[in-house]
Design an enzyme around this catalytic site. Structure first.
Site, PDB file in Angstrom:
ATOM      1  N   LYS A  69      33.193  23.019  39.127  1.00 22.96           N
ATOM      2  CA  LYS A  69      33.589  23.546  37.833  1.00 22.96           C
ATOM      3  C   LYS A  69      32.377  24.169  37.147  1.00 22.96           C
ATOM      4  CE  LYS A  69      37.967  23.044  36.745  1.00 22.96           C
ATOM      5  NZ  LYS A  69      38.769  24.205  36.316  1.00 22.96           N
ATOM      6  N   GLU A 102      42.751  31.140  47.317  1.00 22.91           N
ATOM      7  CA  GLU A 102      43.292  30.589  46.076  1.00 22.91           C
ATOM      8  C   GLU A 102      43.595  31.734  45.123  1.00 22.91           C
ATOM      9  OE1 GLU A 102      40.311  28.194  44.143  1.00 22.91           O
ATOM     10  OE2 GLU A 102      38.747  29.692  44.452  1.00 22.91           O
TER      11      GLU A 102
END
Length: 221
Positions: A69, A102
């Site tokens: 992240k 993704e």
């Protein structure tokens, strides 16, 4: 946070920052780090309508920045903008080896023609918490005889477009059916029955809360 805000239905978002300072690249000018927690009052509901996606031409993030992240969201922003310019909801990244990776801030999952749930492996993409939870819950559909198997595995663009069903997986969705990819229908071009069954599992799990029994992750092929 939820108690203090009195928000019964919404989203919690967290940011960890180097803190206030001189806005330069080095955090040395920031006297102390800062942690932000924000409650967003949003009455989101289960997504039952399918969306259209495209294959992104924006270079996807390297594994270093994709698997953790961080605030490096420029590729995600450009990818979404590219899709919206073409009348699509968002996009799908294909990696340098030609495998499905993704979407921008979302994982992607497929139901094969043989009723297998397949997610791209998390080697070079974010292992989203919702995608991991989906892998834990989906075996319930195997027990019911509705799914044949649950696994992670590489899919080429052609194999992925030949799937019976397709979906985005992310915390605020948690599942969004995909019915069209590059103007080509996925399956029969309608929201799939198994997609919605998986969505029901995730929604029921959210209602049940953290006390719900955690199922071990299936073996990842």
């Amino acid at each position: 946070m939820a108690t203090a805000s009195k928000c019964k239905r919404g989203i919690l978002r967290y940011w960890l920052s180097a803190g206030p300072g001189n806005f330069l690249l080095s955090p040395a000018g920031c006297p102390a780090s800062a942690f932000y927690a924000v409650v967003i009052d949003e009455d989101f509901s289960q997504r039952r309508e399918g969306v259209k996606v495209i294959t992104s031409t924006i270079t996807m993030k390297s594994a270093l920045f994709a698997t953790m992240k961080n605030v490096n969201y420029l590729p995600n922003v450009l990818s979404v903008m590219e899709a919206e310019d073409q009348g699509a909801f968002a996009s799908i990244w294909i990696d340098e080896k030609g495998y499905v990776a993704e979407g921008p801030n979302v994982n992607v999952a497929f139901i094969s023609q043989d009723k297998e749930l397949i997610l791209p492996p998390f080697d070079n993409i974010l292992s989203g918490c919702t995608a991991l939870r989906l892998l834990q819950l989906a075996p319930k559909l195997i027990e019911q005889g509705r799914l044949k198997s649950v696994k992670t595995g590489n899919l080429t663009l052609m194999e992925a477009k030949g799937a019976a069903e397709m979906m985005y997986v992310a915390s605020t969705l948690p599942i969004l059916p995909i019915v069209m990819w590059d103007e080509q229908p996925i399956g029969d071009g309608k929201v799939g029955e198994l997609t919605m069954a998986l969505s029901d599992l995730l929604w029921d799990d959210m209602v049940a809360g953290p006390g719900n029994l955690r199922i071990p992750l299936p073996y990842e092929e």
